[in-house]
Design an enzyme around this catalytic site. Structure first.
Site, PDB file in Angstrom:
ATOM      1  N   PHE A   1      13.413  -1.071   0.541  1.00  0.00           N
ATOM      2  CA  PHE A   1      13.372   0.053  -0.589  1.00  0.00           C
ATOM      3  C   PHE A   1      14.640   0.666  -0.579  1.00  0.00           C
ATOM      4  O   PHE A   1      14.794   1.589   0.377  1.00  0.00           O
ATOM      5  CB  PHE A   1      12.062   0.664  -0.585  1.00  0.00           C
ATOM      6  CG  PHE A   1      10.812  -0.114  -0.412  1.00  0.00           C
ATOM      7  CD1 PHE A   1      10.357  -0.681  -1.692  1.00  0.00           C
ATOM      8  CD2 PHE A   1      10.419  -0.111   0.661  1.00  0.00           C
ATOM      9  CE1 PHE A   1       9.117  -1.251  -1.409  1.00  0.00           C
ATOM     10  CE2 PHE A   1       9.031  -0.988   0.861  1.00  0.00           C
ATOM     11  CZ  PHE A   1       8.702  -1.469  -0.341  1.00  0.00           C
TER      12      PHE A   1
ATOM     13  N   PRO B   1       0.968  -1.276   0.019  1.00  0.00           N
ATOM     14  CA  PRO B   1      -0.027   0.134  -0.042  1.00  0.00           C
ATOM     15  C   PRO B   1       0.734   1.237   0.110  1.00  0.00           C
ATOM     16  O   PRO B   1       1.979   1.197   0.144  1.00  0.00           O
ATOM     17  CB  PRO B   1      -0.780  -0.206   1.274  1.00  0.00           C
ATOM     18  CG  PRO B   1       0.102  -0.951   2.250  1.00  0.00           C
ATOM     19  CD  PRO B   1       0.805  -1.907   1.143  1.00  0.00           C
TER      20      PRO B   1
ATOM     21  N   TYR C   1       2.485   4.692   1.405  1.00  0.00           N
ATOM     22  CA  TYR C   1       2.876   4.996   2.770  1.00  0.00           C
ATOM     23  C   TYR C   1       2.901   6.691   2.754  1.00  0.00           C
ATOM     24  O   TYR C   1       3.402   7.256   1.925  1.00  0.00           O
ATOM     25  CB  TYR C   1       4.294   4.515   3.133  1.00  0.00           C
ATOM     26  CG  TYR C   1       4.432   3.144   2.902  1.00  0.00           C
ATOM     27  CD1 TYR C   1       3.685   2.013   2.803  1.00  0.00           C
ATOM     28  CD2 TYR C   1       5.919   2.594   2.656  1.00  0.00           C
ATOM     29  CE1 TYR C   1       3.974   0.946   2.300  1.00  0.00           C
ATOM     30  CE2 TYR C   1       6.320   1.426   2.452  1.00  0.00           C
ATOM     31  CZ  TYR C   1       5.281   0.604   2.345  1.00  0.00           C
ATOM     32  OH  TYR C   1       5.773  -0.673   1.970  1.00  0.00           O
TER      33      TYR C   1
HETATM   34  C1  SAM Z   1       3.616   1.643  -3.055  1.00  0.00           C
HETATM   35  S1  SAM Z   1       2.749   1.802  -4.589  1.00  0.00           S
HETATM   36  C2  SAM Z   1       2.617   0.115  -5.089  1.00  0.00           C
HETATM   37  C3  SAM Z   1       2.408  -0.252  -6.298  1.00  0.00           C
HETATM   38  C4  SAM Z   1       2.632  -1.845  -6.942  1.00  0.00           C
HETATM   39  N1  SAM Z   1       1.309  -2.407  -5.853  1.00  0.00           N
HETATM   40  C5  SAM Z   1       3.797  -2.395  -6.480  1.00  0.00           C
HETATM   41  O1  SAM Z   1       3.755  -2.909  -5.321  1.00  0.00           O
HETATM   42  O2  SAM Z   1       4.779  -2.137  -7.224  1.00  0.00           O
HETATM   43  C6  SAM Z   1       0.888   2.352  -4.191  1.00  0.00           C
HETATM   44  C7  SAM Z   1       0.150   2.416  -5.087  1.00  0.00           C
HETATM   45  O3  SAM Z   1      -1.084   2.844  -4.319  1.00  0.00           O
HETATM   46  C8  SAM Z   1      -1.730   3.719  -5.389  1.00  0.00           C
HETATM   47  N2  SAM Z   1      -3.020   4.521  -4.607  1.00  0.00           N
HETATM   48  C9  SAM Z   1      -2.601   5.580  -3.498  1.00  0.00           C
HETATM   49  N3  SAM Z   1      -3.731   6.000  -3.012  1.00  0.00           N
HETATM   50  C10 SAM Z   1      -4.725   5.025  -3.382  1.00  0.00           C
HETATM   51  C11 SAM Z   1      -5.959   4.759  -3.005  1.00  0.00           C
HETATM   52  N4  SAM Z   1      -6.683   5.653  -2.055  1.00  0.00           N
HETATM   53  N5  SAM Z   1      -6.655   3.938  -3.569  1.00  0.00           N
HETATM   54  C12 SAM Z   1      -6.103   2.883  -4.784  1.00  0.00           C
HETATM   55  N6  SAM Z   1      -4.698   3.138  -5.140  1.00  0.00           N
HETATM   56  C13 SAM Z   1      -4.051   4.375  -4.258  1.00  0.00           C
HETATM   57  C14 SAM Z   1      -0.766   4.625  -5.842  1.00  0.00           C
HETATM   58  O4  SAM Z   1      -1.299   5.235  -7.068  1.00  0.00           O
HETATM   59  C15 SAM Z   1       0.279   3.651  -6.034  1.00  0.00           C
HETATM   60  O5  SAM Z   1       0.128   2.978  -7.470  1.00  0.00           O
END
Ligand code: SAM
Length: 411
Positions: A194, A104, A106
């Site tokens: 990371f 998710p 952060y």
């Molecule tokens: C840490 S990245 C992880 C991306 C992918 N799952 C990975 O592990 O490579 C978090 C993702 O959450 C999405 N995001 C942020 N807030 C969100 C929300 N309220 N609802 C859905 N997606 C969200 C962002 O656009 C981003 O693509």
């Protein structure tokens, strides 16, 4: 490209290293022939792809992301999955899921000048009302965890990689309680996974409906309990627990206060941004050293009359122990015997007279206390917290005998 990077940053987008994705997928163990699997905040859905490659494409695979560009990438990457563009935190799907896996976003939601997640700041009030676990500044990953647990089937499994801070910070006390009541927690501590983020992380799994907790250091088991009720999660060993019980906790003999905050100091009518011979520096963590205080240098850029310091906080009026809050997970203490004004750190006000504060400060700086703090809390958060400080045991020789007997009666 630059615009996409900036939008991604404001939404907490970070790519998960492929070996971590593989490890997390290996924890899923699907128990049905066709599971409903969800990757929330899916980005280009690395978890759904790795899951399907390991367990088969016949499972029902669903991804959701708020960023339209991420959704386009996910659809290209996983044409057989259902990819939804939307806010996971406000999403109300038709059915629940057997497995929820992912990384998710952060960050604290707020103003762009101070907080990483600023694209969502208009919705912060809605999230706060919607999530029972929301507390203090909170962090968007905590809300993702609550929402994911609610969307799990009974017997279902959550697998997330998240910062380790929820294990020890007060702002996550309700989240720990919620998790303790929701299922069995298994935690794998990996530290910094990371390369471009200075955040210590854990992989957590929650099996909904069971009870208890298991903690691992990497893959090595550290502890296992069947009765978890939401307490701080620490790297406890019999030796350090015995050490902790070897004396009364610091909070038994000291009230622990925070310094006056920066806006309050700045707003004080006698605080100046230019030095004068009649003024002293407002001290910060940089002035606090192990066993002594640098009264000369001004790192705050603020000065005030020394005699006015108690108008900021009453405890600036008398000598007392100052302990660092901003110096990593280690204890740095000194006695402020000149009674200066401070803008940072913890200030210990003795509850009883007769305590040898200089000896206690030296003990707080000792190797055994550093080892105790480092062993129990590692780098779960980048600073010393109030609960960490308040539990440090005070050796009995620093406590007047009549006070010690009072402590014995209370316990
Ligand atoms: C840490 S990245 C992880 C991306 C992918 N799952 C990975 O592990 O490579 C978090 C993702 O959450 C999405 N995001 C942020 N807030 C969100 C929300 N309220 N609802 C859905 N997606 C969200 C962002 O656009 C981003 O693509």
């Amino acid at each position: 490209m630059k615009i996409r990077d900036e939008r991604g940053r404001a939404l907490g987008a970070v790519k998960t290293p492929p070996d971590l994705v593989e490890f997390m997928v290996s924890l899923c163990h699907p128990t049905k022939s066709r599971c409903r699997v969800l990757e929330p905040g899916c980005g280009d859905c690395p978890f759904l792809l790795a899951f399907a490659q390991r367990y088969g494409f016949h499972h029902e695979l669903v991804g959701i992301d708020i960023d339209p560009e991420a959704v386009r990438a996910a659809k290209r990457n996983m044409p057989t999955a259902t990819i939804i563009e939307g806010d996971f935190l406000l999403w109300e799907p038709d059915g629940r899921f057997d497995i929820i896996i992912g990384n998710p976003p952060y960050g604290i939601i707020g103003d762009g000048s101070h907080y990483p997640i600023h694209s969502l700041k208009e919705k912060k009030g809605i999230y706060r009302n919607r999530f029972w676990t929301w507390q203090g500044k909170f962090n968007i990953y905590g809300a993702f965890i609550e929402q994911a647990v609610k969307l799990l089937n009974e017997g279902g499994k959550l697998v997330f990689v998240v910062p380790a801070s929820w294990m020890v910070l007060d702002d996550f006390a309700k989240l720990r309680l919620f998790l303790a009541h929701s299922g069995h927690l298994t935690i794998y501590y990996f530290g910094r996974v990371f390369s471009d983020r200075r955040v210590s992380c854990v992989v957590m799994t929650l099996e909904k409906g069971r009870k208890g907790i298991s903690l691992h250091d990497g893959l090595s088991p550290v502890s296992r309990r069947t009765d978890y009720a939401g307490e701080l999660i620490r790297f406890e060993t019999p030796e350090w627990l015995a050490f902790e019980k070897s004396g009364p906790p610091l909070e038994c003999f000291f009230h622990i206060h925070f310094a006056a905050r920066s806006p309050e100091v700045r707003a004080h009518p006698l605080v100046s941004t230019t030095p004068k011979s009649s003024l002293v520096p407002v001290l910060t963590g940089r002035n606090l050293k192990s066993g002594w205080i640098d009264y000369q240098n001004c790192y705050s850029g603020l000065w005030m009359p020394q005699e006015a310091a108690p108008t900021l906080r009453f405890f600036y009026a008398f000598p007392h122990i100052v302990v660092g809050h901003t110096k990593g997970t280690r204890v740095v203490a000194a006695v402020d015997d000149r009674c200066y004004p401070w803008r940072e750190e913890f200030h210990l006000v003795a509850k009883a007279d007769g305590l040898d504060e200089r000896a206690i400060a030296a003990y707080l700086n000792s190797e055994v206390v550093q080892d105790y703090v480092r062993s129990l809390y590692r780098d779960l958060v980048p600073h010393l917290t109030l609960p960490m400080l308040s539990r440090i045991p005070i050796p009995q020789e620093f406590i007047p005998t009549h006070r010690l007997s009072l402590f014995a009666q209370e316990n």
